[in-house]
Design an enzyme around this catalytic site. Structure first.
Site, short mmCIF file in Angstrom:
data_model
loop_
_atom_site.label_atom_id
_atom_site.label_comp_id
_atom_site.label_asym_id
_atom_site.label_seq_id
_atom_site.Cartn_x
_atom_site.Cartn_y
_atom_site.Cartn_z
N TYR A 171 0.83 -1.21 0.00
CA TYR A 171 0.00 0.00 0.00
C TYR A 171 0.87 1.26 0.00
CZ TYR A 171 -3.63 3.24 1.72
OH TYR A 171 -4.50 4.30 1.89
N LYS A 175 1.14 4.41 -2.66
CA LYS A 175 0.83 5.78 -2.26
C LYS A 175 2.03 6.71 -2.43
CE LYS A 175 -3.47 5.01 -1.36
NZ LYS A 175 -4.52 5.56 -2.25
#
Length: 272
Positions: A171, A175
């Site tokens: 993740y 990002k």
């Protein structure tokens, strides 16, 4: 139908709009006068520890936007499907006549120690969170360029796009990746008055609930890695509406000289 509001006569394209931040953003932009082009996959993902949004969720977003007096075209489509995404966007532009704002909000998350994340977890998160944002921008930018009137693109990043947040390596990689994409696109598109920025929430009370999956890790590493998630302000969570308010401001003329910027709406967590 009202013609008032700072976004009157404008159109916003929002991904992941069935619930959470995407829904709040759709309602916020509509409340400020914009018509909405909305998409969401409305599916359960293979590797997430929480249920995905549903078609009923997307229908509720439609109801809430229409309650503001604005129009909305909502389509069930996955951001990983470039052809479907592009078709939904073009259909919305054909119906509403233009495009002014893009909010690339769709995203997913799962948890695990970096070396224990499975290939399936890695690929699904990369495909939705990074390739999906790329697909969204790729579909929208030619429309902005053809209109020749500038525009605003906001990518939803995260606290995990600013810090090495434990248990979320895949993740966090996505990002951080969207920040790099935004910086490049801001440079490339600045001469056309197309602004590209990122917004960085920390914990937001949405359907993307990682509490149960995260708790064993936070419990085991409470004294060592847990403090990385500590907020500065005495609030545990932001609301989706908190983030929507900031995204709308970033998209407005009040932020017309902001591009390539990372807007931290993270309750002070990145300041720790």
């Amino acid at each position: 139908m009202t013609d008032s509001g700072r976004f009157a006569g404008k159109v916003a394209f929002i991904t992941g709009a069935a619930r959470g931040q995407g829904r709040a953003e759709a309602v916020k932009f509509a409340s400020d006068g914009a018509d909405i082009i909305a998409i969401d996959a409305c599916t359960d993902f293979a590797t997430t520890p929480y249920a995905g949004a549903t078609e009923d969720d997307l229908a509720e977003t439609v109801r809430l936007v229409e309650a503001t007096g604005r129009r909305i075209l909502a389509t069930k489509v996955d951001v990983r499907d470039f052809a479907g995404l592009e078709a939904a966007l073009k259909a919305g532009v054909a119906e509403f006549g233009r495009l002014d704002f893009v909010v690339a909000n769709a995203g997913i998350c799962s948890v695990g120690m970096s070396w224990e994340i499975t290939a399936e977890q890695w690929q699904e998160v990369i495909d939705v969170n990074l390739t999906g944002v790329f697909n969204t921008a790729k579909a929208a930018v030619p429309i902005f360029l053809e209109q020749g009137e500038g525009g605003s693109i906001v990518f939803t990043s995260s606290l995990s796009g600013l810090k090495g947040t434990p248990f979320t390596a895949h993740y966090a990689a996505t990002k951080h990746g969207v920040v790099g994409l935004a910086r490049v696109m801001a440079n490339e598109l600045g001469m056309d008055r197309i602004r590209v920025n990122t917004v960085h929430p920390a914990g937001v009370a949405t359907g993307m609930d990682l509490g149960g999956a995260m708790q064993p890790y936070l419990g085991k590493y409470a004294a060592t890695l847990g403090p990385i998630y500590m907020n500065t302000l005495p609030d545990e969570w932001a609301t989706p509406e908190d983030i929507a308010d900031v995204v709308a401001w970033m998209s407005s003329d009040e932020a017309k000289h902001m591009t390539g910027a990372e807007m931290r709406v993270d309750i002070g967590a990145s300041n720790r």
